[in-house]
Enzyme design. Structure first.
Site, PDB file in Angstrom:
ATOM      1  N   LEU A   1       0.869  -1.177   0.000  1.00  0.00           N
ATOM      2  CA  LEU A   1       0.000   0.000   0.000  1.00  0.00           C
ATOM      3  C   LEU A   1       0.905   1.225   0.000  1.00  0.00           C
ATOM      4  O   LEU A   1       1.420   1.642   1.038  1.00  0.00           O
ATOM      5  CB  LEU A   1      -0.917   0.003   1.225  1.00  0.00           C
ATOM      6  CG  LEU A   1      -2.185  -0.863   1.144  1.00  0.00           C
ATOM      7  CD1 LEU A   1      -1.850  -2.326   0.866  1.00  0.00           C
ATOM      8  CD2 LEU A   1      -2.994  -0.754   2.425  1.00  0.00           C
ATOM      9  N   ILE A   2       1.136   1.767  -1.174  1.00  0.00           N
ATOM     10  CA  ILE A   2       2.153   2.807  -1.342  1.00  0.00           C
ATOM     11  C   ILE A   2       1.508   4.189  -1.425  1.00  0.00           C
ATOM     12  O   ILE A   2       0.537   4.398  -2.144  1.00  0.00           O
ATOM     13  CB  ILE A   2       3.024   2.524  -2.586  1.00  0.00           C
ATOM     14  CG1 ILE A   2       4.206   3.492  -2.647  1.00  0.00           C
ATOM     15  CG2 ILE A   2       2.199   2.546  -3.866  1.00  0.00           C
ATOM     16  CD1 ILE A   2       5.278   3.074  -3.636  1.00  0.00           C
TER      17      ILE A   2
ATOM     18  N   LYS B   1      -8.525   3.809   7.223  1.00  0.00           N
ATOM     19  CA  LYS B   1      -7.552   2.720   7.094  1.00  0.00           C
ATOM     20  C   LYS B   1      -8.252   1.373   6.927  1.00  0.00           C
ATOM     21  O   LYS B   1      -7.787   0.512   6.162  1.00  0.00           O
ATOM     22  CB  LYS B   1      -6.622   2.693   8.316  1.00  0.00           C
ATOM     23  CG  LYS B   1      -5.665   3.878   8.394  1.00  0.00           C
ATOM     24  CD  LYS B   1      -4.683   3.876   7.239  1.00  0.00           C
ATOM     25  CE  LYS B   1      -3.744   5.066   7.266  1.00  0.00           C
ATOM     26  NZ  LYS B   1      -2.778   5.036   8.373  1.00  0.00           N
TER      27      LYS B   1
ATOM     28  N   GLY C   1       3.568   0.639   5.626  1.00  0.00           N
ATOM     29  CA  GLY C   1       4.718   1.291   6.252  1.00  0.00           C
ATOM     30  C   GLY C   1       4.438   1.757   7.663  1.00  0.00           C
ATOM     31  O   GLY C   1       5.140   2.642   8.169  1.00  0.00           O
TER      32      GLY C   1
ATOM     33  N   GLN D   1      -1.958   4.286  14.476  1.00  0.00           N
ATOM     34  CA  GLN D   1      -0.945   3.239  14.567  1.00  0.00           C
ATOM     35  C   GLN D   1      -0.637   2.829  16.006  1.00  0.00           C
ATOM     36  O   GLN D   1       0.468   2.405  16.326  1.00  0.00           O
ATOM     37  CB  GLN D   1       0.318   3.680  13.830  1.00  0.00           C
ATOM     38  CG  GLN D   1       0.075   3.839  12.333  1.00  0.00           C
ATOM     39  CD  GLN D   1       1.243   4.420  11.574  1.00  0.00           C
ATOM     40  OE1 GLN D   1       2.340   4.536  12.093  1.00  0.00           O
ATOM     41  NE2 GLN D   1       1.014   4.812  10.327  1.00  0.00           N
TER      42      GLN D   1
ATOM     43  N   CYS E   1      15.788  14.249 -18.403  1.00  0.00           N
ATOM     44  CA  CYS E   1      16.367  13.297 -17.451  1.00  0.00           C
ATOM     45  C   CYS E   1      16.939  12.144 -18.262  1.00  0.00           C
ATOM     46  O   CYS E   1      16.745  12.059 -19.474  1.00  0.00           O
ATOM     47  CB  CYS E   1      15.330  12.803 -16.443  1.00  0.00           C
ATOM     48  SG  CYS E   1      14.020  11.793 -17.177  1.00  0.00           S
TER      49      CYS E   1
END
Length: 482
Positions: free
Chosen positions: A183-184, A265, A287, A296, A456
């Site tokens: 889960l980014i 969440k 994370g 958390q 780039c």
């Protein structure tokens, strides 16, 4: 050129069958990563190491760098492989190879030997060390903490003169463990946790909950593509983007303020679990770190876990923020994370740190779960390799050019380290440096009467950033691809 790949020590203590499987997978991963550099490259596996042989000397540095980023590799030895006849021949070859390095230095000789010989490793160390000491007047033997260690390996009738040792990232080869879904968010924590699971042998897919529009998704795509390209490009992975704005809107409208964070969440875990089940993924990765934010705490994490049977892995659970940021700096995601907006923390003004299950469930009864089902059903799933191509399609209004006009300026958006390593100089045009992570705050300070050609190395970042700047209303940008 030849490289000897040394295995991560935990691989070497596995049973014979498991060890062979891990080595076979690592060999395949190395081939997949390096085939883009040299089509004639050969990768040969042995019981305790893997050989990589390539002919294109121009790719030496690129191949070496790529090897140091493949999970499962402890270190890499760059070697010169030559035949030898006896110990004196070994000494003569070592003298030619190491004379310049040993001038005015203390040194010792360390030898590893495989095969049948009429001498031992210690015999070679003494003979070669004594010979080098006699023939290089300014050098001095020092067996503990020498300035230079001469590494030699003897295998049957071959001598490996070790020209350099380069540390890998260790861990297990990707594919030795089952797939996970990360889960980014693009922040410090999710990038580091994704890397840690890749390093542990998992193929990491990415699930992104978009709370901030197109610009937010573009930024997270950059992070996911960077992590995959740098550490996991041996395997194909998915990038799944879910538009979570309708879910957030429903929560803001119907859920009590103090319960919003935990319920958001829980909705994310429900959605990610459906995605994981759809693609046969065994676990979710987050994370989260204990006590870092209100959602958390142990009580809240337990309530979040209760909504799904899918295993949730939290590799950073005991890490403090400073440690996480240091890891992000090491793997190269710090600059991305510093400019990534954080939306989860702003939807609740007074979040609970010890949610009560009955209250959470009562609040969730107000929620229209058809909205959650709809956003999951409409999730956008792409092969992460197609992110660059998809960006090209999205930025159709941004012109890609290979030349320049009198009013143009090239804008080098690489990181500072990349710019220092390989400065960009183009004759006939000004080149201005502005790292990608400063574009959102600093691009407006540039001369807007000029046309800026974003550049780039690979062209992925420049396209993503061009789209972002267009979203912000800047029409004087193009992508420069010479």
């Amino acid at each position: 050129m030849k490289f000897i790949i040394k295995l991560f020590p935990e691989i070497t203590i596995k049973s014979q069958s498991v060890r062979l499987r891990f080595i076979k997978i690592l060999t395949g991963n190395i081939r997949n990563v390096l085939k883009h550099y040299d089509e004639t490259l050969a990768v040969v596996r042995h019981w305790d190491n893997i050989e990589v042989r390539a002919k294109d000397e121009n790719q030496r540095l690129a191949i070496r760098d790529a090897l140091t980023r493949i999970p499962g590799i402890h270190h890499i030895l760059e070697v010169e492989d030559v035949p030898f006849t006896d110990m004196h021949d070994i000494f003569e070859k070592a003298l030619v190879q190491y004379r310049d390095q040993l001038e005015g230095k203390t040194f010792c000789v360390r030898v590893k030997r495989r095969g049948k010989h009429d001498f031992s490793s210690i015999d070679v160390e003494r003979y070669v060390g004594g010979g080098l000491n006699q023939h290089i007047e300014s050098a001095r033997v020092k067996l503990t903490n020498p300035e230079v260690t001469v590494h030699l390996e003897v295998e049957d009738d071959r001598l490996l003169l070790i020209k350099g040792r380069y540390e890998g990232i260790g861990g297990f080869p990707i594919g030795t463990q089952e797939d996970v879904l990360s889960l980014i968010s693009g922040g410090f924590d999710s990038g580091v946790s994704s890397y840690m699971l890749m390093r542990r042998g998992c193929r990491v897919h990415y699930c992104f909950f978009n709370l901030g529009g197109a610009a937010h998704e573009i930024g997270v795509r950059q992070v996911a593509h960077y992590l995959w390209n740098r550490f996991g490009s041996s395997h194909r992975v998915r990038f799944v983007a879910i538009n979570f704005e309708p879910v957030v809107g429903e929560i803001l409208e119907k859920i009590d303020d103090g319960q919003m964070g935990v319920i958001l969440k829980r909705m994310m875990v429900r959605a990610a679990s459906k995605v994981a089940e759809r693609y046969g993924v065994q676990a979710l990765v987050t994370g989260e770190a204990l006590g870092q934010v209100s959602s958390q705490t142990l009580t809240n994490l337990r309530l979040i876990d209760n909504v799904s049977d899918t295993l949730i892995l939290r590799p950073l659970i005991s890490y403090d923020k400073e440690h996480i940021i240091n890891l992000a700096r090491q793997i190269g995601t710090e600059d991305f994370a510093r400019t990534m907006p954080e939306y989860c923390g702003v939807i609740s003004k007074s979040p609970t740190v010890k949610a009560v299950k009955s209250k959470i469930e009562a609040e969730e009864e107000k929620f229209d779960f058809s909205i959650l089902d709809k956003v999951v059903e409409e999730a956008n799933n792409v092969d992460i390799r197609e992110i660059a191509l998809q960006t090209e399609q999205e930025v159709v209004e941004v012109e890609t050019v290979n030349g320049f006009g009198p009013n143009d300026v090239i804008l080098d958006i690489r990181s500072i380290d990349e710019q220092e390593d390989k400065p960009l100089k183009v004759e006939g045009i000004d080149v201005v440096s502005l790292p990608f992570y400063k574009l959102s705050t600093k691009f407006g300070d540039l001369d807007q009467n000029r046309t800026w050609l974003l550049w780039c190395e690979r062209g992925v970042m420049s396209r993503l950033q061009a789209l972002y700047l267009r979203e912000q209303g800047f029409n004087n940008v193009k992508v420069y691809r010479p």
